[in-house]
Write an enzyme that holds these catalytic residues in place. Structure first.
Site, PDB file in Angstrom:
ATOM      1  N   ARG A  83      41.369  49.809  37.001  1.00  0.00           N
ATOM      2  CA  ARG A  83      40.712  49.722  38.304  1.00  0.00           C
ATOM      3  C   ARG A  83      41.724  50.067  39.386  1.00  0.00           C
ATOM      4  NH1 ARG A  83      40.017  44.988  41.934  1.00  0.00           N
ATOM      5  NH2 ARG A  83      38.432  45.576  43.444  1.00  0.00           N
ATOM      6  N   HIS A 127      39.798  49.541  49.595  1.00  0.00           N
ATOM      7  CA  HIS A 127      40.675  48.388  49.414  1.00  0.00           C
ATOM      8  C   HIS A 127      41.557  48.280  50.666  1.00  0.00           C
ATOM      9  CE1 HIS A 127      42.317  45.637  46.060  1.00  0.00           C
ATOM     10  NE2 HIS A 127      42.948  45.272  47.169  1.00  0.00           N
ATOM     11  N   GLU A 172      36.645  42.760  48.094  1.00  0.00           N
ATOM     12  CA  GLU A 172      36.811  41.499  48.811  1.00  0.00           C
ATOM     13  C   GLU A 172      36.470  41.585  50.296  1.00  0.00           C
ATOM     14  OE1 GLU A 172      40.733  39.956  48.071  1.00  0.00           O
ATOM     15  OE2 GLU A 172      40.322  39.633  45.965  1.00  0.00           O
ATOM     16  N   ASN A 294      36.661  38.773  41.808  1.00  0.00           N
ATOM     17  CA  ASN A 294      38.097  38.508  41.831  1.00  0.00           C
ATOM     18  C   ASN A 294      38.285  36.999  41.906  1.00  0.00           C
ATOM     19  OD1 ASN A 294      38.190  41.278  42.057  1.00  0.00           O
ATOM     20  ND2 ASN A 294      39.186  41.318  44.051  1.00  0.00           N
ATOM     21  N   TYR A 296      41.262  33.800  41.739  1.00  0.00           N
ATOM     22  CA  TYR A 296      42.655  33.364  41.679  1.00  0.00           C
ATOM     23  C   TYR A 296      42.837  31.851  41.608  1.00  0.00           C
ATOM     24  CZ  TYR A 296      44.111  38.138  42.661  1.00  0.00           C
ATOM     25  OH  TYR A 296      44.326  39.490  42.570  1.00  0.00           O
ATOM     26  N   GLU A 369      39.793  41.059  39.201  1.00  0.00           N
ATOM     27  CA  GLU A 369      41.187  40.740  39.512  1.00  0.00           C
ATOM     28  C   GLU A 369      41.431  39.301  39.102  1.00  0.00           C
ATOM     29  OE1 GLU A 369      42.636  41.191  43.553  1.00  0.00           O
ATOM     30  OE2 GLU A 369      41.736  43.173  43.700  1.00  0.00           O
TER      31      GLU A 369
HETATM   32  C1  PNW Z   1      43.708  40.046  46.635  1.00  0.00           C
HETATM   33  N1  PNW Z   1      43.824  34.907  50.601  1.00  0.00           N
HETATM   34  O1  PNW Z   1      44.103  39.700  47.913  1.00  0.00           O
HETATM   35  C2  PNW Z   1      43.672  41.562  46.721  1.00  0.00           C
HETATM   36  O2  PNW Z   1      42.485  42.170  46.272  1.00  0.00           O
HETATM   37  C3  PNW Z   1      44.881  42.238  46.193  1.00  0.00           C
HETATM   38  O3  PNW Z   1      45.068  43.477  46.857  1.00  0.00           O
HETATM   39  C4  PNW Z   1      46.079  41.319  46.345  1.00  0.00           C
HETATM   40  O4  PNW Z   1      47.285  41.946  46.040  1.00  0.00           O
HETATM   41  C5  PNW Z   1      45.820  40.127  45.433  1.00  0.00           C
HETATM   42  O5  PNW Z   1      44.592  39.490  45.728  1.00  0.00           O
HETATM   43  C6  PNW Z   1      46.931  39.088  45.495  1.00  0.00           C
HETATM   44  O6  PNW Z   1      47.061  38.582  46.782  1.00  0.00           O
HETATM   45  C7  PNW Z   1      44.022  38.476  48.499  1.00  0.00           C
HETATM   46  O7  PNW Z   1      44.670  34.686  51.492  1.00  0.00           O
HETATM   47  C8  PNW Z   1      44.884  38.229  49.563  1.00  0.00           C
HETATM   48  O8  PNW Z   1      42.903  34.090  50.335  1.00  0.00           O
HETATM   49  C9  PNW Z   1      44.827  37.045  50.270  1.00  0.00           C
HETATM   50  C10 PNW Z   1      43.885  36.114  49.883  1.00  0.00           C
HETATM   51  C11 PNW Z   1      43.020  36.356  48.834  1.00  0.00           C
HETATM   52  C12 PNW Z   1      43.082  37.528  48.142  1.00  0.00           C
END
Ligand code: PNW
Length: 467
Positions: A83, A127, A172, A294, A296, A369
């Site tokens: 991706r 993106h 996102e 995505n 995390y 992601e």
């Molecule tokens: C995502 N937050 O970004 C992005 O899709 C990627 O480009 C990035 O490198 C990756 O996660 C890691 O950060 C985020 O602050 C950036 O909540 C910030 C946030 C969430 C996702």
């Protein structure tokens, strides 16, 4: 180890995609080559105080010149899917009108290279690298940007439709709207809460218009979802959890999958939504083939004052991204954290996937992601990133659990294939399975990459041979 070989939790159904993800501005470099125009990130990185260390991505990890070597790495790892995103200002330097053939040619070469190695190209249209020209005309709060995006989508689709496995629209939208226009942590760095909501709607509209304009064989929308927990059972904390879940998750899920914004979220917002025009929500709800999720972390939130104003502590001076719910605080949920300070909780991934499957019309999903930053060190030519490996392993097991619970989950993409430019953190945070020396551009597989490759190998399903 023996245990890994037999671990049934990491066996996936035939056809499950094992991928990795990147994005254009974070890896390509070559910002002034072959006719590329400027994006908001070129401007933002040049504005003092916005990116840690004053880093920019003029060179990044030089993927524009090294894409063949990078595809070779993907092939060696055994990835079945990759991706990546296309840089809008490479293709339309002014954000509209005139098309730069050299920009399209790069992605043609890239997708051909991928396919020649049996890797499915998953193309993300946006993106976050908005052409600066469009920001100068108002950016995402300006409705016209959504129409310009649909035009851009049609150009990319026309040129690459025979090469791409799955198109997706906006990566996102929450980040693009609220980090870009409310907190100011991301480009263009504006702190205008009302305009962030307008921008969020126009990003959703852009998604729908692009889906319609492409009429692609396979198209998806992308959202970043978090599991949200109230800190206690108090009324204030339950309300905080409802609000953050509303703005982060349901505002986008309900729009894309149900064609409506949730009433309770609208009631929380300090704006009236007069910029939503008749027919918009039907457009936003245009049928898609797959939802890209995505994931995390989990947020634990409180309605009582005292905690942090945001879960992801920004490295620079920012305002709250939580428009209309600025009083909510983010508290420690008791999980270990990554180098970003993000709490690690794979149970949240099972929770959000089963929730989307339960609460929304049926839609196949992929985890588009998932990954973690840690402070890697090279020791004797190796990177022993046991924590990252454990993170990916736990989240893959969570995917398996979701599948067992009936979720139509079709793939997993690790973030990221390689260390790269981590937005406001510059080169200070490493998410890669592959280590990159930012001076020499040398690539080195971390232990997590070798492990992931082994999992992929164990899941290779051989076709029965015809006699
Ligand atoms: C995502 N937050 O970004 C992005 O899709 C990627 O480009 C990035 O490198 C990756 O996660 C890691 O950060 C985020 O602050 C950036 O909540 C910030 C946030 C969430 C996702």
């Amino acid at each position: 180890t023996q245990e890994e070989q037999t671990r049934p939790g990491l066996r996936f159904p035939p056809g499950f995609a094992f991928g990795a993800a990147t994005s254009a501005y974070q890896i390509e470099g070559a910002v002034a080559e072959d006719g590329r125009g400027a994006s908001v990130w070129d401007t933002f990185t040049r504005t003092p105080g916005r990116v840690l260390g004053g880093h920019h991505a003029d060179v990044a990890i030089d993927h524009y010149h090294r894409y063949r070597d990078d595809v070779r790495i993907m092939a060696d790892l055994g990835l079945s899917a990759y991706r990546f995103s296309v840089s809008w200002p490479r293709i339309q330097p002014d954000g509209s009108g005139q098309v730069n053939q050299k920009g399209l040619d790069f992605y043609k070469r890239l997708t051909e290279e991928l396919r020649s190695h049996g890797i499915d190209p998953w193309l993300t249209l946006y993106h976050w690298d908005l052409p600066q020209e469009l920001e100068d005309r108002g950016g995402w709060p300006n409705r016209d940007t959504a129409y310009r995006f649909a035009e851009f989508a049609a150009v990319v689709h026309d040129a690459l439709k025979d090469h791409v496995h799955t198109f997706s629209t906006v990566n996102e939208p929450w980040c693009a709207a609220f980090l870009g226009y409310a907190s100011g942590e991301h480009a263009p760095g504006r702190r205008e809460p009302g305009n962030a909501i307008r921008g969020a709607h126009h990003l959703n509209l852009a998604h729908g218009l692009a889906v319609q304009a492409m009429n692609a064989r396979r198209v998806g929308g992308c959202v970043n979802l978090y599991a949200i927990s109230p800190a206690t059972g108090s009324e204030a904390d339950l309300d905080a959890a409802r609000r953050i879940d509303g703005l982060q998750n349901r505002f986008f899920l309900d729009a894309l999958l149900k064609g409506a914004y949730p009433e309770d979220v609208l009631a929380d917002l300090p704006v009236d939504m007069d910029f939503v025009q008749p027919g918009d929500m039907k457009t936003v709800n245009a049928p898609i083939d797959v939802l890209l999720v995505n994931y995390y972390s989990r947020f634990t939130v409180s309605g009582a004052p005292g905690g942090k104003a945001s879960a992801a502590a920004a490295p620079t001076e920012t305002a709250s991204p939580w428009v209309g719910s600025e009083h909510v605080s983010f508290v420690n949920g008791g999980h270990p954290v990554t180098a970003m300070g993000w709490e690690i909780d794979e149970s949240g991934l099972v929770e959000i996937l089963t929730r989307v499957a339960r609460d929304y019309p049926p839609i196949p999903m992929v985890v588009s992601e998932n990954g973690a930053a840690f402070d890697d060190v090279i020791v004797d030519g190796r990177v022993h990133d046991a924590e990252r490996q454990a993170y990916v392993e736990a989240h893959l097991a969570a995917c398996r659990e979701a599948i067992d619970a009936g979720v139509p989950l079709e793939g997993y993409f690790a973030w990221s294939l390689m260390d790269n430019f981590e937005w406001a953190w510059g080169y200070g945070k490493r998410f890669g399975l592959v280590h990159v020396d930012f001076e020499t551009q040398e690539r080195l597989l971390k232990d997590s990459a070798l492990w992931y490759s082994e999992i992929i190998r164990q899941n290779r399903h051989h076709e029965p041979t015809d006699s």
